[in-house]
Write a protein that holds these residues in place. Structure first.
Motif, PDB file in Angstrom:
ATOM      1  N   LEU A  40      17.972  -6.487  35.069  1.00 44.08           N
ATOM      2  CA  LEU A  40      18.564  -7.814  34.919  1.00 44.08           C
ATOM      3  C   LEU A  40      17.513  -8.910  34.816  1.00 44.08           C
ATOM      4  CD1 LEU A  40      21.496  -7.561  37.470  1.00 44.08           C
ATOM      5  CD2 LEU A  40      21.573  -7.243  35.002  1.00 44.08           C
ATOM      6  N   THR A  44      16.751 -12.980  30.340  1.00 43.23           N
ATOM      7  CA  THR A  44      16.625 -14.347  30.837  1.00 43.23           C
ATOM      8  C   THR A  44      17.414 -15.357  30.006  1.00 43.23           C
ATOM      9  OG1 THR A  44      14.631 -14.686  29.522  1.00 43.23           O
ATOM     10  CG2 THR A  44      14.331 -13.925  31.772  1.00 43.23           C
ATOM     11  N   GLN A  45      17.809 -16.406  30.685  1.00 36.48           N
ATOM     12  CA  GLN A  45      18.409 -17.572  30.041  1.00 36.48           C
ATOM     13  C   GLN A  45      17.367 -18.685  30.073  1.00 36.48           C
ATOM     14  OE1 GLN A  45      22.169 -18.798  31.682  1.00 36.48           O
ATOM     15  NE2 GLN A  45      22.989 -16.734  31.693  1.00 36.48           N
ATOM     16  N   GLU A  69      22.514 -19.944  39.122  1.00 35.70           N
ATOM     17  CA  GLU A  69      23.352 -18.975  39.829  1.00 35.70           C
ATOM     18  C   GLU A  69      22.493 -17.833  40.344  1.00 35.70           C
ATOM     19  OE1 GLU A  69      26.807 -17.529  37.720  1.00 35.70           O
ATOM     20  OE2 GLU A  69      26.918 -19.394  36.575  1.00 35.70           O
ATOM     21  N   VAL A  72      21.211 -14.324  38.186  1.00 41.89           N
ATOM     22  CA  VAL A  72      21.006 -14.600  36.767  1.00 41.89           C
ATOM     23  C   VAL A  72      19.525 -14.895  36.564  1.00 41.89           C
ATOM     24  CG1 VAL A  72      21.563 -16.141  34.835  1.00 41.89           C
ATOM     25  CG2 VAL A  72      23.337 -15.533  36.498  1.00 41.89           C
ATOM     26  N   TYR A  74      16.254 -16.441  34.741  1.00 44.73           N
ATOM     27  CA  TYR A  74      15.961 -17.660  33.990  1.00 44.73           C
ATOM     28  C   TYR A  74      14.492 -17.706  33.601  1.00 44.73           C
ATOM     29  CZ  TYR A  74      20.372 -19.344  35.965  1.00 44.73           C
ATOM     30  OH  TYR A  74      21.688 -19.476  36.325  1.00 44.73           O
ATOM     31  N   LEU A 130      14.427 -15.006  39.134  1.00 44.04           N
ATOM     32  CA  LEU A 130      15.821 -14.675  39.417  1.00 44.04           C
ATOM     33  C   LEU A 130      16.170 -15.247  40.791  1.00 44.04           C
ATOM     34  CD1 LEU A 130      18.081 -12.398  38.322  1.00 44.04           C
ATOM     35  CD2 LEU A 130      17.342 -11.329  40.421  1.00 44.04           C
TER      36      LEU A 130
END
Length: 156
Positions: A40, A44-45, A69, A72, A74, A130
């Protein structure tokens, strides 16, 4: 012909018992995690860049708040325009994330935690992380908070 001998066991119930025991043992040692959806931390966002300094003000900050969040991944690019020295810090946030890496100047840095990104002149660094703990965590250029060079990460 039906047997009343209690020493004879039903082959079907014996197979069920063995299968249940295998499932139990397998879940205890992690076989149920074998089919996880992958790493996970690599999906990445991108967040809007965090820029310190602008044409309008040496003390400008492009983002005062980031909504994040837990769970998630990033990536955040931190940019200093070089008008003011900026020692970017977010100590509580650093303790509430899993830091995957930092990229700066063509170098990939793997570290357990981030203490500070110091920009003595114009530069940028990208942080891959994360969030793992909810809360509101301040970030700032050390010593320049009273000039407005601060903001916060809000993790839900």
């Amino acid at each position: 012909m039906k047997s009343n001998n209690k020493n004879e066991t039903d082959p079907m119930s014996m197979h069920k018992t063995i299968a249940l025991n295998i499932l139990l043992i397998g879940s205890l040692i992690g076989f149920d995690q074998v089919h996880a959806a992958g790493d996970l931390t690599r999906r990445t966002q991108s967040l809007p860049d965090l820029e310190f300094g602008s044409e309008e003000s040496d003390y400008a900050v492009s983002q005062k708040e980031y909504q994040l969040e837990t769970g998630v991944a990033y990536q955040l690019k931190v940019i200093a325009d070089g008008q003011k020295e900026c020692a970017f810090q977010a100590p509580e946030f650093s303790q509430a994330i899993f830091l995957r890496k930092i990229e700066a100047g063509g170098v990939e840095i793997k570290a357990v935690t981030l203490v500070e990104l110091e920009f003595e002149e114009a530069g940028e660094a990208e942080i891959f992380f994360l969030p793992i703990k909810p809360g509101r965590f301040p970030f700032y250029c050390k010593g320049l908070q009273n000039k407005g060079m601060e903001g916060s990460f809000v993790v839900k």
